[in-house]
Write a protein that holds these residues in place. Structure first.
Motif, PDB file in Angstrom:
ATOM      1  N   ALA A  36       0.829  -1.214   0.000  1.00 38.66           N
ATOM      2  CA  ALA A  36       0.000   0.000   0.000  1.00 38.66           C
ATOM      3  C   ALA A  36       0.861   1.260   0.000  1.00 38.66           C
ATOM      4  O   ALA A  36       0.593   2.198  -0.757  1.00 38.66           O
ATOM      5  N   PHE A  37       1.885   1.270   0.826  1.00 46.55           N
ATOM      6  CA  PHE A  37       2.746   2.455   0.901  1.00 46.55           C
ATOM      7  C   PHE A  37       3.480   2.683  -0.412  1.00 46.55           C
ATOM      8  O   PHE A  37       3.476   3.789  -0.961  1.00 46.55           O
ATOM      9  N   PHE A  38       4.106   1.642  -0.936  1.00 47.76           N
ATOM     10  CA  PHE A  38       4.877   1.803  -2.166  1.00 47.76           C
ATOM     11  C   PHE A  38       3.964   2.175  -3.328  1.00 47.76           C
ATOM     12  O   PHE A  38       4.314   3.030  -4.151  1.00 47.76           O
ATOM     13  N   ASN A  39       2.796   1.574  -3.388  1.00 44.29           N
ATOM     14  CA  ASN A  39       1.834   1.891  -4.442  1.00 44.29           C
ATOM     15  C   ASN A  39       1.433   3.366  -4.376  1.00 44.29           C
ATOM     16  O   ASN A  39       1.388   4.056  -5.395  1.00 44.29           O
ATOM     17  N   HIS A  40       1.180   3.858  -3.193  1.00 44.83           N
ATOM     18  CA  HIS A  40       0.804   5.266  -3.022  1.00 44.83           C
ATOM     19  C   HIS A  40       1.947   6.203  -3.418  1.00 44.83           C
ATOM     20  O   HIS A  40       1.741   7.168  -4.155  1.00 44.83           O
ATOM     21  N   VAL A  41       3.147   5.908  -2.929  1.00 46.92           N
ATOM     22  CA  VAL A  41       4.291   6.763  -3.250  1.00 46.92           C
ATOM     23  C   VAL A  41       4.571   6.726  -4.744  1.00 46.92           C
ATOM     24  O   VAL A  41       4.848   7.761  -5.356  1.00 46.92           O
ATOM     25  N   HIS A  42       4.475   5.551  -5.344  1.00 46.83           N
ATOM     26  CA  HIS A  42       4.728   5.424  -6.785  1.00 46.83           C
ATOM     27  C   HIS A  42       3.747   6.278  -7.603  1.00 46.83           C
ATOM     28  O   HIS A  42       4.135   6.897  -8.586  1.00 46.83           O
ATOM     29  N   LYS A  43       2.500   6.319  -7.165  1.00 50.44           N
ATOM     30  CA  LYS A  43       1.493   7.108  -7.889  1.00 50.44           C
ATOM     31  C   LYS A  43       1.627   8.610  -7.622  1.00 50.44           C
ATOM     32  O   LYS A  43       1.398   9.421  -8.515  1.00 50.44           O
ATOM     33  N   SER A  44       1.991   8.984  -6.405  1.00 47.93           N
ATOM     34  CA  SER A  44       2.023  10.409  -6.067  1.00 47.93           C
ATOM     35  C   SER A  44       3.405  11.047  -6.250  1.00 47.93           C
ATOM     36  O   SER A  44       3.486  12.254  -6.469  1.00 47.93           O
ATOM     37  N   LEU A  45       4.462  10.273  -6.166  1.00 45.55           N
ATOM     38  CA  LEU A  45       5.825  10.789  -6.324  1.00 45.55           C
ATOM     39  C   LEU A  45       6.643   9.821  -7.190  1.00 45.55           C
ATOM     40  O   LEU A  45       7.597   9.187  -6.706  1.00 45.55           O
ATOM     41  N   PRO A  46       6.272   9.667  -8.451  1.00 48.20           N
ATOM     42  CA  PRO A  46       6.943   8.664  -9.284  1.00 48.20           C
ATOM     43  C   PRO A  46       8.448   8.878  -9.420  1.00 48.20           C
ATOM     44  O   PRO A  46       9.201   7.901  -9.511  1.00 48.20           O
ATOM     45  N   ALA A  47       8.909  10.113  -9.413  1.00 53.00           N
ATOM     46  CA  ALA A  47      10.351  10.365  -9.519  1.00 53.00           C
ATOM     47  C   ALA A  47      11.091   9.804  -8.304  1.00 53.00           C
ATOM     48  O   ALA A  47      12.215   9.295  -8.433  1.00 53.00           O
ATOM     49  N   LEU A  48      10.470   9.877  -7.142  1.00 55.46           N
ATOM     50  CA  LEU A  48      11.095   9.340  -5.932  1.00 55.46           C
ATOM     51  C   LEU A  48      11.244   7.833  -6.031  1.00 55.46           C
ATOM     52  O   LEU A  48      12.313   7.286  -5.752  1.00 55.46           O
ATOM     53  N   THR A  49      10.191   7.144  -6.428  1.00 50.79           N
ATOM     54  CA  THR A  49      10.298   5.688  -6.526  1.00 50.79           C
ATOM     55  C   THR A  49      11.254   5.277  -7.640  1.00 50.79           C
ATOM     56  O   THR A  49      11.965   4.286  -7.510  1.00 50.79           O
ATOM     57  N   SER A  50      11.295   6.037  -8.716  1.00 49.04           N
ATOM     58  CA  SER A  50      12.246   5.746  -9.788  1.00 49.04           C
ATOM     59  C   SER A  50      13.682   5.859  -9.280  1.00 49.04           C
ATOM     60  O   SER A  50      14.515   4.979  -9.528  1.00 49.04           O
ATOM     61  N   HIS A  51      13.958   6.936  -8.561  1.00 47.63           N
ATOM     62  CA  HIS A  51      15.290   7.128  -7.984  1.00 47.63           C
ATOM     63  C   HIS A  51      15.611   6.009  -6.999  1.00 47.63           C
ATOM     64  O   HIS A  51      16.703   5.432  -7.018  1.00 47.63           O
ATOM     65  N   TRP A  52      14.672   5.684  -6.142  1.00 45.35           N
ATOM     66  CA  TRP A  52      14.879   4.629  -5.141  1.00 45.35           C
ATOM     67  C   TRP A  52      15.135   3.293  -5.827  1.00 45.35           C
ATOM     68  O   TRP A  52      16.032   2.547  -5.425  1.00 45.35           O
ATOM     69  N   ASN A  53      14.347   2.992  -6.860  1.00 45.27           N
ATOM     70  CA  ASN A  53      14.536   1.738  -7.592  1.00 45.27           C
ATOM     71  C   ASN A  53      15.937   1.649  -8.187  1.00 45.27           C
ATOM     72  O   ASN A  53      16.554   0.581  -8.194  1.00 45.27           O
ATOM     73  N   GLN A  54      16.439   2.761  -8.709  1.00 44.62           N
ATOM     74  CA  GLN A  54      17.772   2.781  -9.319  1.00 44.62           C
ATOM     75  C   GLN A  54      18.881   2.627  -8.283  1.00 44.62           C
ATOM     76  O   GLN A  54      19.901   1.992  -8.552  1.00 44.62           O
ATOM     77  N   THR A  55      18.677   3.188  -7.114  1.00 44.55           N
ATOM     78  CA  THR A  55      19.725   3.135  -6.094  1.00 44.55           C
ATOM     79  C   THR A  55      19.632   1.909  -5.190  1.00 44.55           C
ATOM     80  O   THR A  55      20.582   1.615  -4.463  1.00 44.55           O
ATOM     81  N   HIS A  56      18.516   1.201  -5.240  1.00 43.69           N
ATOM     82  CA  HIS A  56      18.314   0.009  -4.395  1.00 43.69           C
ATOM     83  C   HIS A  56      17.744  -1.145  -5.234  1.00 43.69           C
ATOM     84  O   HIS A  56      16.607  -1.584  -5.004  1.00 43.69           O
ATOM     85  N   PRO A  57      18.509  -1.666  -6.193  1.00 46.43           N
ATOM     86  CA  PRO A  57      17.963  -2.697  -7.082  1.00 46.43           C
ATOM     87  C   PRO A  57      17.540  -3.990  -6.374  1.00 46.43           C
ATOM     88  O   PRO A  57      16.555  -4.616  -6.778  1.00 46.43           O
ATOM     89  N   GLU A  58      18.237  -4.369  -5.310  1.00 44.43           N
ATOM     90  CA  GLU A  58      17.848  -5.590  -4.588  1.00 44.43           C
ATOM     91  C   GLU A  58      16.506  -5.389  -3.887  1.00 44.43           C
ATOM     92  O   GLU A  58      15.651  -6.271  -3.881  1.00 44.43           O
TER      93      GLU A  58
END
Length: 85
Positions: A36-58
């Motif tokens: 729920a948290f990640f889904n919400h952040v991904h929808k409301s702050l996609p740049a943040l989740t994109s950055h996080w995904n790139q810096t934390h691939p595991e």
């Protein structure tokens, strides 16, 4: 936090897990919170989740695994429900 609020919020998470996956184990409750948290952040702050995904691939892979598990459990739960006419 207020103890009554915590109980009521946990009941909401429990019901969400039950309705979405049919599983209310403590492990699934934590997965529902992540989902729920990640889904919400991904929808409301996609740049943040994109950055996080790139810096934390595991961790990105773990989030994806959780999303897929919840999706699969939900699909199995939906398949068990009788069709409404």
């Amino acid at each position: 936090m207020n103890t009554d609020f915590e109980k009521e919020f946990n009941a909401l998470v429990l019901k969400t897990a039950e309705l979405i996956t049919g599983d209310t184990s403590p492990e699934m409750l934590e997965k529902i919170k992540v989902w729920a948290f990640f889904n919400h952040v991904h929808k409301s702050l996609p740049a943040l989740t994109s950055h996080w995904n790139q810096t934390h691939p595991e961790s990105k892979a773990e989030v994806r695994r959780i999303f897929e598990e919840i999706r699969d459990l939900n699909q199995a739960l939906q398949a068990k429900k009788p069709e409404s006419k």
